[in-house]
Write a protein that holds these residues in place. Structure first.
Motif, PDB file in Angstrom:
ATOM      1  N   VAL A  56       0.818  -1.215   0.000  1.00  0.00           N
ATOM      2  CA  VAL A  56       0.000   0.000   0.000  1.00  0.00           C
ATOM      3  C   VAL A  56       0.851   1.265   0.000  1.00  0.00           C
ATOM      4  CG1 VAL A  56      -1.830   1.258   1.190  1.00  0.00           C
ATOM      5  CG2 VAL A  56      -1.831  -1.250   1.209  1.00  0.00           C
ATOM      6  N   ASP A  57       1.892   1.280   0.804  1.00  0.00           N
ATOM      7  CA  ASP A  57       2.673   2.504   0.996  1.00  0.00           C
ATOM      8  C   ASP A  57       3.946   2.567   0.161  1.00  0.00           C
ATOM      9  OD1 ASP A  57       0.772   3.192   2.848  1.00  0.00           O
ATOM     10  OD2 ASP A  57       2.009   2.728   4.596  1.00  0.00           O
ATOM     11  N   ASP A  58       4.507   1.404  -0.149  1.00  0.00           N
ATOM     12  CA  ASP A  58       5.835   1.390  -0.771  1.00  0.00           C
ATOM     13  C   ASP A  58       5.833   0.920  -2.221  1.00  0.00           C
ATOM     14  OD1 ASP A  58       6.750   2.198   1.735  1.00  0.00           O
ATOM     15  OD2 ASP A  58       7.080   0.133   2.393  1.00  0.00           O
ATOM     16  N   GLY A  59       4.660   0.576  -2.739  1.00  0.00           N
ATOM     17  CA  GLY A  59       4.563   0.243  -4.154  1.00  0.00           C
ATOM     18  C   GLY A  59       4.991  -1.152  -4.550  1.00  0.00           C
ATOM     19  N   CYS A  60       5.055  -2.085  -3.609  1.00  0.00           N
ATOM     20  CA  CYS A  60       5.355  -3.475  -3.963  1.00  0.00           C
ATOM     21  C   CYS A  60       4.290  -3.988  -4.936  1.00  0.00           C
ATOM     22  CB  CYS A  60       5.379  -4.343  -2.713  1.00  0.00           C
ATOM     23  SG  CYS A  60       5.552  -6.114  -3.045  1.00  0.00           S
ATOM     24  N   ARG A  61       4.736  -4.621  -6.023  1.00  0.00           N
ATOM     25  CA  ARG A  61       3.804  -5.003  -7.084  1.00  0.00           C
ATOM     26  C   ARG A  61       3.488  -6.499  -7.087  1.00  0.00           C
ATOM     27  NH1 ARG A  61       5.342  -1.772 -12.506  1.00  0.00           N
ATOM     28  NH2 ARG A  61       3.193  -2.402 -12.950  1.00  0.00           N
ATOM     29  N   THR A  62       3.901  -7.220  -6.065  1.00  0.00           N
ATOM     30  CA  THR A  62       3.540  -8.633  -5.989  1.00  0.00           C
ATOM     31  C   THR A  62       2.026  -8.754  -5.837  1.00  0.00           C
ATOM     32  OG1 THR A  62       5.643  -9.197  -4.936  1.00  0.00           O
ATOM     33  CG2 THR A  62       3.846 -10.796  -4.720  1.00  0.00           C
ATOM     34  N   PRO A  63       1.347  -9.476  -6.714  1.00  0.00           N
ATOM     35  CA  PRO A  63      -0.112  -9.585  -6.624  1.00  0.00           C
ATOM     36  C   PRO A  63      -0.551 -10.212  -5.308  1.00  0.00           C
ATOM     37  CG  PRO A  63       0.687 -10.395  -8.742  1.00  0.00           C
ATOM     38  CD  PRO A  63       1.901 -10.214  -7.873  1.00  0.00           C
ATOM     39  N   PRO A  75      -6.520 -11.663   8.692  1.00  0.00           N
ATOM     40  CA  PRO A  75      -6.475 -11.867  10.150  1.00  0.00           C
ATOM     41  C   PRO A  75      -5.558 -10.864  10.856  1.00  0.00           C
ATOM     42  CG  PRO A  75      -6.340 -13.968   9.020  1.00  0.00           C
ATOM     43  CD  PRO A  75      -6.192 -12.908   7.962  1.00  0.00           C
ATOM     44  N   ALA A  76      -4.422 -10.556  10.231  1.00  0.00           N
ATOM     45  CA  ALA A  76      -3.489  -9.609  10.850  1.00  0.00           C
ATOM     46  C   ALA A  76      -4.047  -8.190  10.845  1.00  0.00           C
ATOM     47  CB  ALA A  76      -2.152  -9.651  10.114  1.00  0.00           C
ATOM     48  N   LEU A  77      -4.644  -7.797   9.733  1.00  0.00           N
ATOM     49  CA  LEU A  77      -5.212  -6.442   9.645  1.00  0.00           C
ATOM     50  C   LEU A  77      -6.413  -6.284  10.576  1.00  0.00           C
ATOM     51  CD1 LEU A  77      -4.891  -5.964   5.792  1.00  0.00           C
ATOM     52  CD2 LEU A  77      -3.612  -4.733   7.564  1.00  0.00           C
ATOM     53  N   LYS A  78      -7.228  -7.310  10.675  1.00  0.00           N
ATOM     54  CA  LYS A  78      -8.370  -7.254  11.596  1.00  0.00           C
ATOM     55  C   LYS A  78      -7.888  -7.089  13.036  1.00  0.00           C
ATOM     56  CE  LYS A  78     -10.491 -10.906  13.069  1.00  0.00           C
ATOM     57  NZ  LYS A  78     -11.319 -12.124  13.278  1.00  0.00           N
ATOM     58  N   ALA A  79      -6.874  -7.852  13.410  1.00  0.00           N
ATOM     59  CA  ALA A  79      -6.332  -7.745  14.763  1.00  0.00           C
ATOM     60  C   ALA A  79      -5.737  -6.360  14.988  1.00  0.00           C
ATOM     61  CB  ALA A  79      -5.278  -8.825  14.993  1.00  0.00           C
ATOM     62  N   GLY A  80      -5.048  -5.837  13.983  1.00  0.00           N
ATOM     63  CA  GLY A  80      -4.468  -4.509  14.105  1.00  0.00           C
ATOM     64  C   GLY A  80      -5.520  -3.427  14.255  1.00  0.00           C
ATOM     65  N   ILE A  81      -6.619  -3.568  13.528  1.00  0.00           N
ATOM     66  CA  ILE A  81      -7.721  -2.610  13.647  1.00  0.00           C
ATOM     67  C   ILE A  81      -8.330  -2.681  15.040  1.00  0.00           C
ATOM     68  CG2 ILE A  81     -10.065  -2.089  12.844  1.00  0.00           C
ATOM     69  CD1 ILE A  81      -9.073  -2.980  10.024  1.00  0.00           C
ATOM     70  N   GLN A  82      -8.513  -3.890  15.540  1.00  0.00           N
ATOM     71  CA  GLN A  82      -9.074  -4.060  16.884  1.00  0.00           C
ATOM     72  C   GLN A  82      -8.170  -3.432  17.942  1.00  0.00           C
ATOM     73  OE1 GLN A  82      -9.509  -8.349  16.850  1.00  0.00           O
ATOM     74  NE2 GLN A  82     -11.666  -8.230  16.228  1.00  0.00           N
ATOM     75  N   ASP A  83      -6.850  -3.494  17.702  1.00  0.00           N
ATOM     76  CA  ASP A  83      -5.883  -2.898  18.634  1.00  0.00           C
ATOM     77  C   ASP A  83      -5.611  -1.421  18.333  1.00  0.00           C
ATOM     78  OD1 ASP A  83      -5.641  -5.339  19.882  1.00  0.00           O
ATOM     79  OD2 ASP A  83      -3.834  -5.921  18.794  1.00  0.00           O
ATOM     80  N   ARG A  84      -6.302  -0.878  17.306  1.00  0.00           N
ATOM     81  CA  ARG A  84      -6.169   0.513  16.894  1.00  0.00           C
ATOM     82  C   ARG A  84      -4.721   0.865  16.530  1.00  0.00           C
ATOM     83  NH1 ARG A  84     -10.442   3.725  17.413  1.00  0.00           N
ATOM     84  NH2 ARG A  84      -9.225   5.616  17.804  1.00  0.00           N
ATOM     85  N   GLN A  85      -4.104  -0.019  15.783  1.00  0.00           N
ATOM     86  CA  GLN A  85      -2.762   0.238  15.275  1.00  0.00           C
ATOM     87  C   GLN A  85      -2.847   1.158  14.055  1.00  0.00           C
ATOM     88  OE1 GLN A  85      -0.118  -3.128  14.671  1.00  0.00           O
ATOM     89  NE2 GLN A  85      -1.251  -4.350  16.163  1.00  0.00           N
ATOM     90  N   GLN A  86      -2.006   2.166  14.035  1.00  0.00           N
ATOM     91  CA  GLN A  86      -1.988   3.090  12.916  1.00  0.00           C
ATOM     92  C   GLN A  86      -1.682   2.359  11.606  1.00  0.00           C
ATOM     93  OE1 GLN A  86       0.622   6.392  13.611  1.00  0.00           O
ATOM     94  NE2 GLN A  86      -0.458   7.076  15.440  1.00  0.00           N
ATOM     95  N   GLY A  87      -2.402   2.714  10.562  1.00  0.00           N
ATOM     96  CA  GLY A  87      -2.168   2.160   9.237  1.00  0.00           C
ATOM     97  C   GLY A  87      -3.040   0.972   8.883  1.00  0.00           C
ATOM     98  N   CYS A  88      -3.445   0.185   9.870  1.00  0.00           N
ATOM     99  CA  CYS A  88      -4.124  -1.088   9.559  1.00  0.00           C
ATOM    100  C   CYS A  88      -5.449  -0.884   8.827  1.00  0.00           C
ATOM    101  CB  CYS A  88      -4.337  -1.893  10.834  1.00  0.00           C
ATOM    102  SG  CYS A  88      -2.805  -2.589  11.493  1.00  0.00           S
ATOM    103  N   ALA A  89      -6.256   0.059   9.276  1.00  0.00           N
ATOM    104  CA  ALA A  89      -7.550   0.285   8.606  1.00  0.00           C
ATOM    105  C   ALA A  89      -7.341   0.782   7.179  1.00  0.00           C
ATOM    106  CB  ALA A  89      -8.392   1.273   9.410  1.00  0.00           C
ATOM    107  N   ARG A  90      -6.367   1.662   6.989  1.00  0.00           N
ATOM    108  CA  ARG A  90      -6.093   2.165   5.637  1.00  0.00           C
ATOM    109  C   ARG A  90      -5.554   1.055   4.744  1.00  0.00           C
ATOM    110  NH1 ARG A  90      -1.342   4.097   4.016  1.00  0.00           N
ATOM    111  NH2 ARG A  90      -0.711   4.657   6.125  1.00  0.00           N
ATOM    112  N   TRP A  91      -4.699   0.201   5.263  1.00  0.00           N
ATOM    113  CA  TRP A  91      -4.173  -0.902   4.451  1.00  0.00           C
ATOM    114  C   TRP A  91      -5.302  -1.837   4.044  1.00  0.00           C
ATOM    115  CZ3 TRP A  91       0.170  -1.756   8.570  1.00  0.00           C
ATOM    116  CH2 TRP A  91       1.119  -0.724   8.452  1.00  0.00           C
ATOM    117  N   LEU A  92      -6.224  -2.140   4.977  1.00  0.00           N
ATOM    118  CA  LEU A  92      -7.339  -3.013   4.618  1.00  0.00           C
ATOM    119  C   LEU A  92      -8.241  -2.335   3.587  1.00  0.00           C
ATOM    120  CD1 LEU A  92      -8.777  -5.676   4.925  1.00  0.00           C
ATOM    121  CD2 LEU A  92      -9.967  -4.767   6.935  1.00  0.00           C
ATOM    122  N   ALA A  93      -8.427  -1.023   3.701  1.00  0.00           N
ATOM    123  CA  ALA A  93      -9.239  -0.303   2.715  1.00  0.00           C
ATOM    124  C   ALA A  93      -8.656  -0.456   1.316  1.00  0.00           C
ATOM    125  CB  ALA A  93      -9.338   1.172   3.093  1.00  0.00           C
ATOM    126  N   HIS A  94      -7.341  -0.541   1.213  1.00  0.00           N
ATOM    127  CA  HIS A  94      -6.694  -0.717  -0.090  1.00  0.00           C
ATOM    128  C   HIS A  94      -7.139  -2.015  -0.749  1.00  0.00           C
ATOM    129  CE1 HIS A  94      -3.420  -0.452  -3.076  1.00  0.00           C
ATOM    130  NE2 HIS A  94      -3.305  -1.754  -2.903  1.00  0.00           N
TER     131      HIS A  94
END
Length: 228
Positions: A56-63, A75-94
């Motif tokens: 999302v942030d660095d342009g990695c093009r691996t599908p 699972p990791a992004l959901k856990a991060g959102i639950q813990d209110r970690q910065q970036g996780c909600a935006r990464w999942l939105a991507h």
């Protein structure tokens, strides 16, 4: 800690992706996911969040294929959102397209976080200085507002149908949000005209609907106002 075997499995998968051999890609991805899921959950999540950031942030093009999204990233992004970690909600939105096509994942989120719109709001709630989320939210609303008036003079749309009076009120609220966002992120070409047109048509279409059967169509209502 990520083991050497996991890194080797990932490298083998990336090579298969680059070679575009579908059967090999599927096998190597399955091997990688299986090897990663043998690690402790914390290690799995650390790898997944690092990879999500790289995409999302660095342009990695691996599908990002469905097994990788559903079994590793989500699972990791959901856990991060639950813990209110910065970036996780935006990464999942991507990954909103993958999320929408994964109801078994989407249903694990609160209803307000099941769309990119809600996820980006969550990202800004966690980190009000998240300029990337603000920019993406502005882009999302810009596209939504452009869609809502693209059939004028036939009418204003809300999702797949003509807007109701109540939905026109909601559109006006979303327009106000868009104006606030672009005042912070910067206006793009056409934004001033878009805001002007939306402001007019959201009110005019609601007035047309309130007029009942006085006019045959929204076009005829606009004509009565001496508008072309």
């Amino acid at each position: 800690m990520i083991s050497r075997e996991v890194y080797e499995a990932w490298d083998a998968y990336v090579i298969a992706e680059n070679n575009r051999v579908r059967a090999e890609m599927k096998t190597r991805l399955r091997d990688f996911v299986s090897s990663l899921l043998e690690l402790p959950v914390d290690a799995q999540h650390d790898w997944a969040l690092s990879f999500a950031k790289s995409v999302v942030d660095d342009g990695c093009r691996t599908p990002v294929r469905f097994p990788l999204f559903r079994e590793v990233l989500f699972p990791a992004l959901k856990a991060g959102i639950q813990d209110r970690q910065q970036g996780c909600a935006r990464w999942l939105a991507h990954f909103d397209v993958l999320l929408a096509q994964s109801p078994e994942c989407q249903s694990q989120l609160p209803e307000q976080l099941q769309s990119s719109y809600g996820l980006l709001h969550e990202a800004l709630d966690v980190d009000p200085e998240d300029a990337a989320s603000r920019k993406r939210l502005a882009n999302l609303l810009r596209a939504w507002l452009e869609y809502s008036i693209h059939e004028v003079p036939h009418g204003v749309l809300y999702e797949a149908n003509g807007a109701s009076i109540e939905q026109c009120v909601k559109l006006k609220s979303e327009l106000a949000e868009f104006q606030e966002l672009v005042s912070q992120t910067g206006f793009e070409k056409g934004d001033v005209e878009l805001i002007r047109d939306c402001r007019f048509h959201f009110q005019a279409y609601a007035d047309y609907l309130a007029s009942g059967s006085d006019f045959r169509s929204y076009r005829s209502y606009l004509s009565s106002l001496d508008l072309k």
